[in-house]
Motif scaffolding. Structure first.
Motif, PDB file in Angstrom:
ATOM      1  N   LEU A 154       0.872  -1.130  -0.058  1.00 17.38           N
ATOM      2  CA  LEU A 154       0.060  -0.091   0.067  1.00 17.38           C
ATOM      3  C   LEU A 154       0.778   1.147  -0.088  1.00 17.38           C
ATOM      4  O   LEU A 154       0.613   2.110  -0.470  1.00 17.38           O
ATOM      5  CB  LEU A 154      -0.969  -0.016   1.312  1.00 17.38           C
ATOM      6  N   SER A 155       1.964   1.324   0.900  1.00 13.52           N
ATOM      7  CA  SER A 155       2.683   2.622   0.795  1.00 13.52           C
ATOM      8  C   SER A 155       3.358   2.986  -0.410  1.00 13.52           C
ATOM      9  O   SER A 155       3.403   4.101  -0.853  1.00 13.52           O
ATOM     10  CB  SER A 155       4.081   2.161   1.866  1.00 13.52           C
ATOM     11  N   TYR A 156       3.566   1.924  -1.453  1.00 15.15           N
ATOM     12  CA  TYR A 156       4.230   2.046  -2.765  1.00 15.15           C
ATOM     13  C   TYR A 156       3.207   2.727  -3.658  1.00 15.15           C
ATOM     14  O   TYR A 156       3.553   3.559  -4.294  1.00 15.15           O
ATOM     15  CB  TYR A 156       4.704   0.771  -3.414  1.00 15.15           C
ATOM     16  N   GLY A 157       1.935   2.002  -3.443  1.00 12.30           N
ATOM     17  CA  GLY A 157       0.777   2.620  -4.168  1.00 12.30           C
ATOM     18  C   GLY A 157       0.412   4.079  -3.901  1.00 12.30           C
ATOM     19  O   GLY A 157       0.372   5.067  -4.688  1.00 12.30           O
ATOM     20  N   LEU A 158       0.527   4.399  -2.510  1.00 15.74           N
ATOM     21  CA  LEU A 158       0.143   5.726  -2.002  1.00 15.74           C
ATOM     22  C   LEU A 158       1.445   6.574  -2.587  1.00 15.74           C
ATOM     23  O   LEU A 158       1.100   7.935  -2.814  1.00 15.74           O
ATOM     24  CB  LEU A 158       0.210   5.957  -0.402  1.00 15.74           C
ATOM     25  N   ALA A 159       2.634   6.274  -2.678  1.00 16.39           N
ATOM     26  CA  ALA A 159       4.007   7.246  -3.009  1.00 16.39           C
ATOM     27  C   ALA A 159       3.512   7.415  -4.430  1.00 16.39           C
ATOM     28  O   ALA A 159       3.613   8.402  -4.796  1.00 16.39           O
ATOM     29  CB  ALA A 159       5.154   6.115  -2.766  1.00 16.39           C
ATOM     30  N   LEU A 160       2.964   6.232  -5.163  1.00 16.86           N
ATOM     31  CA  LEU A 160       2.707   6.754  -6.955  1.00 16.86           C
ATOM     32  C   LEU A 160       1.516   7.970  -6.833  1.00 16.86           C
ATOM     33  O   LEU A 160       1.683   8.673  -7.751  1.00 16.86           O
ATOM     34  CB  LEU A 160       2.345   5.373  -7.420  1.00 16.86           C
ATOM     35  N   ILE A 161       0.694   7.589  -5.981  1.00 17.78           N
ATOM     36  CA  ILE A 161      -0.533   8.663  -6.077  1.00 17.78           C
ATOM     37  C   ILE A 161       0.209  10.047  -5.689  1.00 17.78           C
ATOM     38  O   ILE A 161      -0.289  11.088  -6.294  1.00 17.78           O
ATOM     39  CB  ILE A 161      -1.663   8.075  -5.024  1.00 17.78           C
ATOM     40  N   LEU A 162       0.568  10.131  -4.532  1.00 18.79           N
ATOM     41  CA  LEU A 162       1.407  11.442  -4.147  1.00 18.79           C
ATOM     42  C   LEU A 162       2.191  12.048  -5.204  1.00 18.79           C
ATOM     43  O   LEU A 162       2.309  13.208  -5.546  1.00 18.79           O
ATOM     44  CB  LEU A 162       1.898  11.293  -2.609  1.00 18.79           C
ATOM     45  N   GLY A 163       3.087  11.051  -5.660  1.00 15.29           N
ATOM     46  CA  GLY A 163       3.931  11.591  -6.953  1.00 15.29           C
ATOM     47  C   GLY A 163       3.404  12.156  -7.856  1.00 15.29           C
ATOM     48  O   GLY A 163       3.483  13.027  -8.513  1.00 15.29           O
ATOM     49  N   PHE A 164       2.273  11.332  -8.310  1.00 13.95           N
ATOM     50  CA  PHE A 164       1.678  11.884  -9.560  1.00 13.95           C
ATOM     51  C   PHE A 164       0.640  13.212  -9.308  1.00 13.95           C
ATOM     52  O   PHE A 164       0.790  13.984  -9.829  1.00 13.95           O
ATOM     53  CB  PHE A 164       0.369  10.644  -9.971  1.00 13.95           C
ATOM     54  N   ILE A 165       0.033  13.226  -8.077  1.00 10.68           N
ATOM     55  CA  ILE A 165      -0.520  14.613  -7.846  1.00 10.68           C
ATOM     56  C   ILE A 165       0.486  15.567  -7.738  1.00 10.68           C
ATOM     57  O   ILE A 165       0.396  16.730  -7.958  1.00 10.68           O
ATOM     58  CB  ILE A 165      -1.334  14.373  -6.559  1.00 10.68           C
ATOM     59  N   GLY A 166       1.674  15.541  -6.762  1.00 11.72           N
ATOM     60  CA  GLY A 166       2.576  16.515  -6.873  1.00 11.72           C
ATOM     61  C   GLY A 166       3.437  16.938  -8.148  1.00 11.72           C
ATOM     62  O   GLY A 166       3.370  17.978  -8.458  1.00 11.72           O
ATOM     63  N   VAL A 167       3.398  16.111  -9.205  1.00 10.48           N
ATOM     64  CA  VAL A 167       3.984  16.469 -10.711  1.00 10.48           C
ATOM     65  C   VAL A 167       2.675  17.204 -11.280  1.00 10.48           C
ATOM     66  O   VAL A 167       2.864  18.318 -11.751  1.00 10.48           O
ATOM     67  CB  VAL A 167       4.168  15.042 -11.433  1.00 10.48           C
TER      68      VAL A 167
END
Length: 396
Positions: free
Chosen positions: A254-267
């Motif tokens: 889950l932490s990897y999925g959340l990292a992708l989501i946060l990274g996507f929204i950050g970009v």
């Protein structure tokens, strides 16, 4: 802020009413929720959130509805990560299961107040400072990197500034007394350790506001939708804890999925900031012609990431191992919590389930075993349950 004062007022009344209803109907009547009860109430709160979203579509617009549901899903995912930390805190302080409902309700109420403050602050920054999107975007990228580090995932701790302050300035008793917050010891009134646990939960909620609120503004700048999606994603969190507390550790990716989501929204935030740029030292204060990511695209990306993360976690060997460990730990704690008046059949059933869970752990491949410290702690807990069972048999 996108909607009238009357709509704001009705929404706040609805949320406060749900909180009061939750406390009056469930938390005030101290009990341990059954799996069926948790499932029913989780479905109820998800249904309320969905109905509210449909109301946004009907009385607002379809685009507002998409923004609400995108914000709700991303915040719900981050809230599930909140549950990991709640689980660590509750386990670390050995909170009796019967008292956990009150701790979780306090945590949700504190999170709602704290995040509302962050939402208002974020809205003020966006309104008055053009560089706020850059700040939010970079902050989310840092959070994404933090979540993606496996070693960080193992270092979550119940100790924080609020806990240390509570230990220093509050008079606390040595033992719990059900779900009571105050007891009398040696003729003096003292707070139970439950108060310290609430401080720990509150401290963790403050930290989570730093990633959840900027992520919401990355999906919509409508403050009302940010507030509503945040509030409704928190509403059913307590019931969700009791529904999936034996599955939380199985969501190992889950932490990897959340990292992708946060990274996507950050970009996405940084791209939007560049598109609306007026900072002199970036492209001479002119906007940068870049393709913006729509909220509809964001919603699809969030759903796809969460689905893949959940599926990979559930079918993986590491996920099965974590689920077995968590089940064994839970059964052992439930057995040790049984009082002397507990039914003999119930006691025997729990011990049989405990032995089965222990055998399941032993049968799994060594590469999926927990680290040495975790395994020592688990084995010690299982041994304590075995000793307690032997003592009970000798007395019988």
């Amino acid at each position: 802020m996108g909607v009238s004062g009357a709509v704001w007022g009705l929404t706040i009344v609805l949320i406060v009413g749900l909180m009061v209803f939750d406390y009056t109907v469930q938390v005030r009547n101290t009990h341990v929720p059954t799996l069926r009860e948790a499932a029913i109430w989780s479905t109820f709160y998800i249904g309320v959130s969905a109905v509210f979203g449909m109301g946004v579509v009907i009385f607002g617009s379809p685009s507002m509805g998409v923004e609400y549901f995108a914000g709700y899903l991303s915040n719900e995912a981050l809230s599930v990560d909140n549950l990991f930390v709640f689980l660590v805190i509750i386990s670390s302080f050995e909170v009796p299961r019967i008292a956990q409902q009150k701790v979780l309700l306090f945590g949700i109420a504190f999170a709602l107040v704290a995040r509302t403050g962050f939402i208002l602050l974020g809205a003020a920054l966006i309104e008055n400072f053009s560089w706020a999107f850059y700040l939010f975007g970079l902050g989310l990228l840092v959070m994404a990197v933090h979540l993606a580090k496996p070693e960080e995932d193992e270092s979550r701790s119940a100790d924080n500034v609020m806990v240390r302050s509570a230990h220093r300035f509050l008079r606390t008793s040595a033992h719990y007394d059900g779900d009571r917050l105050l007891v009398v010891e040696n003729g003096k009134r003292a707070m139970t350790p439950l108060v310290v646990v609430m401080f720990a939960v509150g401290g963790s909620d403050l930290l989570f506001a730093f990633d959840s609120v900027p992520a919401m503004f990355g999906l919509t700048q409508n403050v009302f939708l940010v507030f509503a999606a945040t509030a409704f994603s928190l509403m059913g969190l307590r019931q969700l804890y009791f529904l999936i507390d034996n599955l939380l550790d199985r969501l190992v990716y889950l932490s990897y999925g959340l990292a992708l989501i946060l990274g996507f929204i950050g970009v996405k935030l940084i791209l939007q900031a560049l598109h609306d740029n007026n900072i002199p030292f970036i492209n001479h204060g002119k906007h940068v012609a870049l393709t913006e990511v729509s909220t509809q695209t964001s919603l699809v990306v969030i759903v796809v990431i969460l689905t893949i993360t959940a599926l990979v976690s559930v079918v993986s060997g590491r996920g099965r191992m974590q689920n077995s460990v968590n089940r064994a730990r839970r059964i052992a704690c439930e057995y040790l919590d049984l009082g002397s008046a507990a039914d003999h059949a119930e006691r025997e059933a729990k011990f049989v389930a405990l032995v089965a869970a222990e055998h399941e752990i032993d049968s799994l491949a060594m590469k999926y075993r927990t680290n040495s410290q975790q395994e020592r702690e688990l084995r010690a807990l299982l041994q304590s349950a075995r000793v307690a069972h032997e003592a009970y048999n000798l007395q019988s």
